[in-house]
Design an enzyme around this catalytic site. Structure first.
Site, short mmCIF file in Angstrom:
data_model
loop_
_atom_site.label_atom_id
_atom_site.label_comp_id
_atom_site.label_asym_id
_atom_site.label_seq_id
_atom_site.Cartn_x
_atom_site.Cartn_y
_atom_site.Cartn_z
CB CYS A 329 -0.97 -0.03 1.18
SG CYS A 329 -2.39 1.07 0.96
CG HIS A 438 -4.19 -3.60 3.38
ND1 HIS A 438 -2.97 -3.24 3.94
CD2 HIS A 438 -4.73 -2.46 2.87
CE1 HIS A 438 -2.80 -1.94 3.78
NE2 HIS A 438 -3.83 -1.44 3.14
#
Length: 495
Positions: A329, A438
């Protein structure tokens, strides 16, 4: 619908843990139970199937309750981004960044959202388990508190109080908190629990007598030992549960000041032959075999922090010496050549150079990418498929074609909302991985592929999957409640 709220004498007293354990206990007793937290402040978040964003703790609680996480389990989520501001997420949808003083001006309008969401649950579950935040008796905040007493008084449910003996002064914590709760709310109390006891429980055997002297009509449900092996992920990215774990080859995770979704590291704790370490200095980074840059709620600010601490040079030097680097991310964005946030939509504004380990650039836009996907890992020996999700601002693109940089997609994903579409996700290059996913390491295949790339021969992935491990964990937490607590008052209220 019955309602039980778990309140705490302080932050990190064990409210999230207790809601998770109670949810698992009620579920296996045949009760349809759902978790709820009116307002959460955390950068550990989760994406629902519909693309809504909620606190990660409520998603964990939902799974323990046997329910699919939905936005109505956490109608207000505040994601701190620095400088006294937080991004407001309302019923799963990201809104503006807002300062605390401005947020409190909208309390009554936000209460309407909380109230309407409580009404949503009335005919959808048998028991609603509410989680408080901090302490319910912060006298300067009680008039604008949406998460502790106001929801449970509105529902005319019942509440439990959890005290943290690990902090010391547990008698003062519990007796003082009970004394300060207003009388109408005090009448809804089911009892209190002493949490996180370490050592011989017999040393606390006379506690009931002392509590009874000061609170004769408030039931003492017992004391829970601290069980090191029964700690699900915390909603707090900086809590003690996100510290070093395991023995073996060192996998260093960078602890950014605005760290988010620290739970991405937790599946590694199932494995042997590796040690997970969170680091903030160049010295702590020494001897790492893999370096992972996790998510960040303020990517540009945390990238500047890397440079201020010298960690940027240490990471680049480590890569030149053959160490494998991974970005997830915000960490993925930092590994690129350029990051631009002209309007400051993701926190700090500016245009900066990245670490330059991947041929990508990222432009931050006002829109936010929030989606749940099925990740697909393929290798010559195996294939694995599991659920993961994206939560990020910023559009990342290759600066040139993949062929010119000798990089490849990291894996494939199946987008599950709307049209079922397969597409490539992430990049892998010369000992560098980057991904927006994630949950990337919830796959033992992905973890093993990474350690093989880093030449860590002693790594042994766990035989059990992360998902199965979590379900076993929730059941064991429920066992701990039954073994150590007097649950009669809860049973009586629910009958």
């Amino acid at each position: 619908m019955k309602a039980i709220s778990v309140l705490g004498t302080s932050s990190n007293a064990g409210k999230s843990w207790m809601v998770t354990a109670l949810g698992a206990w009620l579920r296996r007793n045949g009760i349809k139970v759902a978790p709820f937290k009116a307002q959460n402040m955390s950068n550990n978040s989760y994406v629902t199937l519909e693309g809504g964003e909620i606190g990660r703790a409520q998603a964990v609680q939902a799974i323990a309750c046997g329910m699919r996480p939905i936005a109505e389990m956490n109608p207000i989520l505040l994601k701190p981004s620095g400088n006294g501001t937080s991004q407001l997420v309302l019923l799963g949808e990201a809104r503006q960044h807002i300062a605390a003083v401005d947020y409190y001006r909208h309390i009554e309008a936000l209460w309407e959202t909380v109230r309407d969401t409580l009404e949503f649950w009335r005919d959808r579950c048998d028991v609603l388990l509410l989680e408080g935040a901090g302490s319910p008796v912060e006298l300067n905040l009680m008039q604008r508190d949406l998460v502790n007493l106001r929801p449970i008084v509105y529902l005319q449910g019942r509440w439990l109080l959890v005290g943290d003996i690990e902090k010391g002064g547990v008698f003062a914590q519990i007796i003082g908190t009970h004394h300060l709760i207003p009388q109408p709310a005090k009448e809804l109390g089911l009892g209190f629990i002493v949490n996180k006891f370490r050592g011989d429980l017999r040393l606390f055997s006379d506690a009931k007598k002392h509590f009874r002297e000061h609170m004769p009509h408030f039931p003492y449900l017992g004391v829970l030992p601290y069980a090191t092996d029964l700690q699900p992920e915390s909603e707090d990215s900086l809590c003690s549960e996100a510290e070093s774990k395991g023995k073996g080859a060192k996998i260093a995770w960078i602890r950014f000041p605005h760290l988010s979704n620290s739970q991405d590291s937790q599946p590694w704790q199932l494995d042997s032959g590796i040690e997970t370490v969170w680091v903030k200095t160049v010295v702590e980074l020494e001897n790492a075999r893999i370096i992972i840059l996790p998510g960040s709620k303020n990517t540009l600010s945390d990238l500047q922090w890397l440079r201020t601490t010298g960690l940027d040079r240490a990471i680049l030097n480590a890569h030149q010496q053959g160490i494998t680097i991974v970005g997830i991310c915000g960490g993925y964005q930092m590994l690129g050549k350029y990051l631009g946030d002209r309007e400051g939509v993701a926190g700090t504004s500016g245009e900066v150079a990245g670490l330059g380990l991947l041929p990508i650039s990222t432009e931050f836009l006002a829109s936010k990418q929030v989606r749940q996907v099925q990740a697909i890992w393929k290798s010559a020996q195996s294939i694995d498929q599991w659920m993961a999700y994206e939560i990020h601002m910023g559009v990342t693109k290759l600066i040139d074609g993949m062929e010119s940089h000798q990089v490849q997609p990291l894996l494939r994903v199946l987008q599950t909302d709307g049209d079922r579409e397969y597409y490539d996700e992430g990049i892998k290059g010369d000992r560098v991985w980057g991904s927006y996913l994630h949950g990337l390491f919830e796959s033992a295949h992905a973890r093993q592929a990474l350690t093989q790339l880093a030449n860590i021969s002693q790594h042994q992935p766990a035989a059990i999957s992360w998902q199965e491990h979590q379900q076993n964990l929730y059941n064991s937490m429920a066992d701990l409640l039954e073994e150590h607590l007097d649950l009669l008052s809860i049973r009586s209220y629910l009958d």
